[in-house]
Design an enzyme around this catalytic site. Structure first.
Site, PDB file in Angstrom:
ATOM      1  N   TYR A 152       0.804  -1.223   0.000  1.00 25.97           N
ATOM      2  CA  TYR A 152       0.000   0.000   0.000  1.00 25.97           C
ATOM      3  C   TYR A 152       0.837   1.272   0.000  1.00 25.97           C
ATOM      4  O   TYR A 152       0.667   2.148  -0.836  1.00 25.97           O
ATOM      5  CB  TYR A 152      -0.942  -0.024   1.198  1.00 25.97           C
ATOM      6  CG  TYR A 152      -1.679   1.276   1.457  1.00 25.97           C
ATOM      7  CD1 TYR A 152      -2.405   1.885   0.446  1.00 25.97           C
ATOM      8  CD2 TYR A 152      -1.645   1.878   2.701  1.00 25.97           C
ATOM      9  CE1 TYR A 152      -3.077   3.071   0.674  1.00 25.97           C
ATOM     10  CE2 TYR A 152      -2.322   3.064   2.940  1.00 25.97           C
ATOM     11  CZ  TYR A 152      -3.031   3.658   1.926  1.00 25.97           C
ATOM     12  OH  TYR A 152      -3.702   4.829   2.142  1.00 25.97           O
ATOM     13  N   HIS A 179     -11.519   8.823   6.855  1.00 25.90           N
ATOM     14  CA  HIS A 179     -10.221   8.803   6.174  1.00 25.90           C
ATOM     15  C   HIS A 179      -9.897  10.210   5.701  1.00 25.90           C
ATOM     16  O   HIS A 179     -10.804  11.030   5.466  1.00 25.90           O
ATOM     17  CB  HIS A 179     -10.271   7.839   4.984  1.00 25.90           C
ATOM     18  CG  HIS A 179      -8.918   7.447   4.448  1.00 25.90           C
ATOM     19  ND1 HIS A 179      -8.151   8.277   3.654  1.00 25.90           N
ATOM     20  CD2 HIS A 179      -8.200   6.309   4.610  1.00 25.90           C
ATOM     21  CE1 HIS A 179      -7.031   7.664   3.338  1.00 25.90           C
ATOM     22  NE2 HIS A 179      -7.017   6.462   3.908  1.00 25.90           N
ATOM     23  N   THR A 190      -4.160  16.991   6.362  1.00 19.27           N
ATOM     24  CA  THR A 190      -3.348  17.965   7.094  1.00 19.27           C
ATOM     25  C   THR A 190      -2.026  18.188   6.358  1.00 19.27           C
ATOM     26  O   THR A 190      -1.230  17.260   6.214  1.00 19.27           O
ATOM     27  CB  THR A 190      -3.068  17.472   8.522  1.00 19.27           C
ATOM     28  OG1 THR A 190      -4.308  17.223   9.174  1.00 19.27           O
ATOM     29  CG2 THR A 190      -2.280  18.511   9.307  1.00 19.27           C
ATOM     30  N   ASP A 217      29.776  -4.710 -22.030  1.00 16.55           N
ATOM     31  CA  ASP A 217      29.480  -5.383 -20.762  1.00 16.55           C
ATOM     32  C   ASP A 217      30.514  -6.487 -20.507  1.00 16.55           C
ATOM     33  O   ASP A 217      30.219  -7.677 -20.589  1.00 16.55           O
ATOM     34  CB  ASP A 217      28.064  -5.963 -20.805  1.00 16.55           C
ATOM     35  CG  ASP A 217      27.643  -6.616 -19.495  1.00 16.55           C
ATOM     36  OD1 ASP A 217      28.150  -6.194 -18.438  1.00 16.55           O
ATOM     37  OD2 ASP A 217      26.812  -7.544 -19.541  1.00 16.55           O
TER      38      ASP A 217
END
Length: 431
Positions: free
Chosen positions: A43, A89, A122, A204
């Site tokens: 999440y 929420h 906030t 490489d």
């Protein structure tokens, strides 16, 4: 009295969380959900304290009647169990991938008449400071280094994508998608010798030295928090490898993968088209053992990459090497293949798992890219590395843009295929 539910996934409570609790208390008895470690890594961010500590923190807050563990960032189970009258929420999820969670809650509440209450987010300096401090804590070596082992203990499949500079590191860090109502993101970053070399215009062949490789890692670490796995090529001389292990461990790298080849390293994509020499088993075991002996923590991982299938040495050789390298102290086994059909990868994994159900298996599905993560996991594979897709995606786009400018003698014609620079800048955090 009405039941009010709100969920937290934070390690530190600031005024924003207290504001949500204050609003929640106005509507009834407050139950707080503590997002589990498993839910958090899918999440938002990786936790810096244990699940038990977060539960105790939330229980100590004034106005909280009880705390429950929410084991999924979607709310199906907890709403079915609690049937809250209200879910509270912040309103910062109305756009972007998190919108999927909001839609999930609204649909669940609608089945019985519950109400979603959104509190203005906030955006104070104190809240921003706490969020920044948590992010910086995750970037510290002692926290970043151990996260790969923690992820392996929590997640069925650890998804890793290549990063070759700070910007691609930010893409790996911040890309989150909503797919079929669920959020997903990458768990870590792969610093590839192929991409490191290509980005510098070099072949490489271990031409880019370790000091330059460390600079790439440092650039990525400066702007990200997720764990890093380094492509260590052959590991070089054992006498040099032990010093590099110490350096990587001190920096906060989670793992190094070294391949069982010797001499001039050539990319595995060439297979038997170029001369490549596989290291004797006893020599490679000695290198692994030497690296493990100099470690100062149990966090750092040395993963052995087996080239037997690439070099057409056969399945028995691959399995013999896998068990020998594991016995020498390897923390994981990477098995590689150039075939588009993953059958030989699956056979190796199935046979390895018959004798060893614990040691992590790593694959890089560049050739067998039709295999899904779920299919790979069903054969006991723990880490899936998308090893070069970002640099391969960037090259044709840049080349096409360069051609367009040359043809038009101006930049107007290519502008539609370019991302506005302000959208790139949004990825970059300011202090």
């Amino acid at each position: 009295m009405p039941v009010v539910y709100t969920a937290f996934g934070t390690d530190v409570i600031h005024e924003g969380h207290l504001n949500i609790l204050q609003h929640a208390q106005e509507y009834g008895t407050v139950i707080v959900g503590a997002l589990s470690d498993k839910a958090l890594i899918r999440y938002s961010r990786f936790p810096t304290v244990s699940q038990e500590e977060r539960v105790k923190l939330y229980e100590s807050l004034e106005g909280v009647s009880r705390v429950v563990v929410q084991d999924d960032y979607l709310y199906d189970e907890v709403i079915a169990t609690l049937k809250p009258d209200y879910v509270v929420h912040g309103d910062n999820w109305q756009n972007g991938p998190e919108r999927a969670i909001r839609d999930n809650i609204e649909a669940l509440l609608a089945t019985y008449g519950g109400t979603l209450i959104e509190v203005p987010y906030t955006r104070s300096e104190q809240a921003r400071k706490v969020d920044r401090q948590l992010r910086e804590k995750l970037a510290m070596p002692e926290y970043r280094r151990r996260r790969l082992r923690q992820l392996l203990a929590i997640s069925p499949t650890v998804k890793v994508i290549e990063a070759h500079d700070g910007l691609t590191g930010l893409i790996a860090e911040k890309t989150v998608v909503d797919h079929n109502g669920r959020l997903d993101q990458f768990d870590g970053m792969w610093v590839s010798s192929l991409c490191d070399s290509t980005e510098r215009g070099k072949p490489d062949i271990e031409l880019v030295d370790m000091s330059a490789r460390l600079r790439t890692i440092d650039d990525i670490m400066e702007v990200t928090t997720k764990p890093i796995i380094l492509d260590g090529d052959t590991g070089g001389l054992t006498e040099h490898f032990v010093y590099n292990v110490r350096t990587l461990e001190r920096m906060g790298v989670s793992a190094v993968i070294i391949e069982d080849k010797t001499g001039l390293k050539k990319n595995s994509l060439f297979g038997t088209e170029v001369k490549q020499t596989q290291a004797p088993i006893e020599d490679f075991c000695a290198k692994i053992s030497a690296g493990k002996k100099v470690q100062l923590t149990d966090d750092f991982m040395i993963i052995a990459r087996i080239e037997s299938l690439i070099l057409e040495r056969g399945m028995e050789d691959a399995l013999t090497r896998a068990f020998a390298f594991k016995d020498a102290g390897a923390d994981g086994i990477m098995i590689h293949s150039r075939k588009k059909d993953p059958a030989e990868i699956y056979e190796f994994c199935d046979r390895f798992r018959e004798k060893d159900s614990v040691t992590p298996i790593v694959v890089v599905p560049t050739s067998f890219n039709s295999a899904t993560e779920e299919e790979l996991a069903s054969h006991g594979i723990n880490i899936v590395i998308y090893a070069n897709q970002l640099i391969r995606a960037a090259f044709p786009a840049m080349q096409e843009t360069a051609r367009g400018i040359l043809k038009a003698h101006r930049a107007l014609e290519v502008d539609e295929q370019l991302l506005p620079f302000k959208d790139i800048i949004r990825l970059i955090d300011e202090l």
